[in-house]
Design a protein around this motif. Structure first.
Motif, PDB file in Angstrom:
ATOM      1  N   ASP A 136       0.836  -1.197   0.000  1.00 42.49           N
ATOM      2  CA  ASP A 136       0.000   0.000   0.000  1.00 42.49           C
ATOM      3  C   ASP A 136       0.871   1.248   0.000  1.00 42.49           C
ATOM      4  O   ASP A 136       1.991   1.260   0.503  1.00 42.49           O
ATOM      5  N   ASN A 137       0.321   2.316  -0.562  1.00 40.78           N
ATOM      6  CA  ASN A 137       0.962   3.620  -0.510  1.00 40.78           C
ATOM      7  C   ASN A 137       2.384   3.615  -1.041  1.00 40.78           C
ATOM      8  O   ASN A 137       3.270   4.236  -0.483  1.00 40.78           O
ATOM      9  N   SER A 138       2.627   2.881  -2.099  1.00 38.25           N
ATOM     10  CA  SER A 138       3.970   2.804  -2.698  1.00 38.25           C
ATOM     11  C   SER A 138       4.078   3.806  -3.831  1.00 38.25           C
ATOM     12  O   SER A 138       3.121   4.100  -4.531  1.00 38.25           O
ATOM     13  N   THR A 139       5.268   4.285  -4.020  1.00 42.32           N
ATOM     14  CA  THR A 139       5.549   5.199  -5.114  1.00 42.32           C
ATOM     15  C   THR A 139       6.756   4.671  -5.869  1.00 42.32           C
ATOM     16  O   THR A 139       7.762   4.308  -5.259  1.00 42.32           O
TER      17      THR A 139
END
Length: 145
Positions: A136-139
């Motif tokens: 989750d919430n990876s860039t």
């Protein structure tokens, strides 16, 4: 049981399952027919060839046991316990006949396929892979020159 036999059984498992599901015990009595095998699903076809190789190497008692194991596995394709006796029959045959083990290994190698088993939340399975993100919430940032 040798590590080699364990690996052969694990590699052969999906092919054997497909063959048993597709053909049931008919695959044991059916003469090898290249046109039928060519038309069949490649996975089931390889499993059929493996089972026939085992069948041809067994005596009458071994063939009867193998046929019973195939029938039981075919009747309950979603029951892992039903496949256990079939695996044991094949394992026994491979342990008793080194030439059969080499033949099965050659069949699996010739197939050239890769089996990747993946399980669990956000698990990723691939033979060749580039960038993969499963959290989750990876860039992902492009590489800097």
């Amino acid at each position: 049981m040798s590590t080699e036999i364990v690996q052969l059984l694990e590699q052969a498992r999906p092919y054997l399952s497909a063959a048993v599901s597709a053909y049931g015990t008919a695959l044991l009595s059916r003469a090898e027919d290249a046109t039928v095998d060519a038309a069949a699903d490649a996975t089931a076809s390889l499993g059929s060839r493996i089972l026939r190789a085992v069948w041809h190497r067994r005596d009458d008692q071994g063939r009867a046991s193998l046929e019973t194991a195939v029938r039981d596995a075919a009747e309950k394709p979603d029951d892992a316990n039903a496949a256990g006796p079939l695996r044991q029959q094949i394992e026994r045959a491979l342990q008793e006949d080194a030439n059969l083990a080499r033949e099965v290994a050659a069949l699996l190698t010739a197939q050239g396929g890769v089996t990747v088993n993946v399980s669990g939340t956000r698990a990723i399975g691939a033979q060749r892979i580039g960038i993969v993100v499963s959290g989750d919430n990876s860039t992902i940032h492009p590489p800097q020159p």
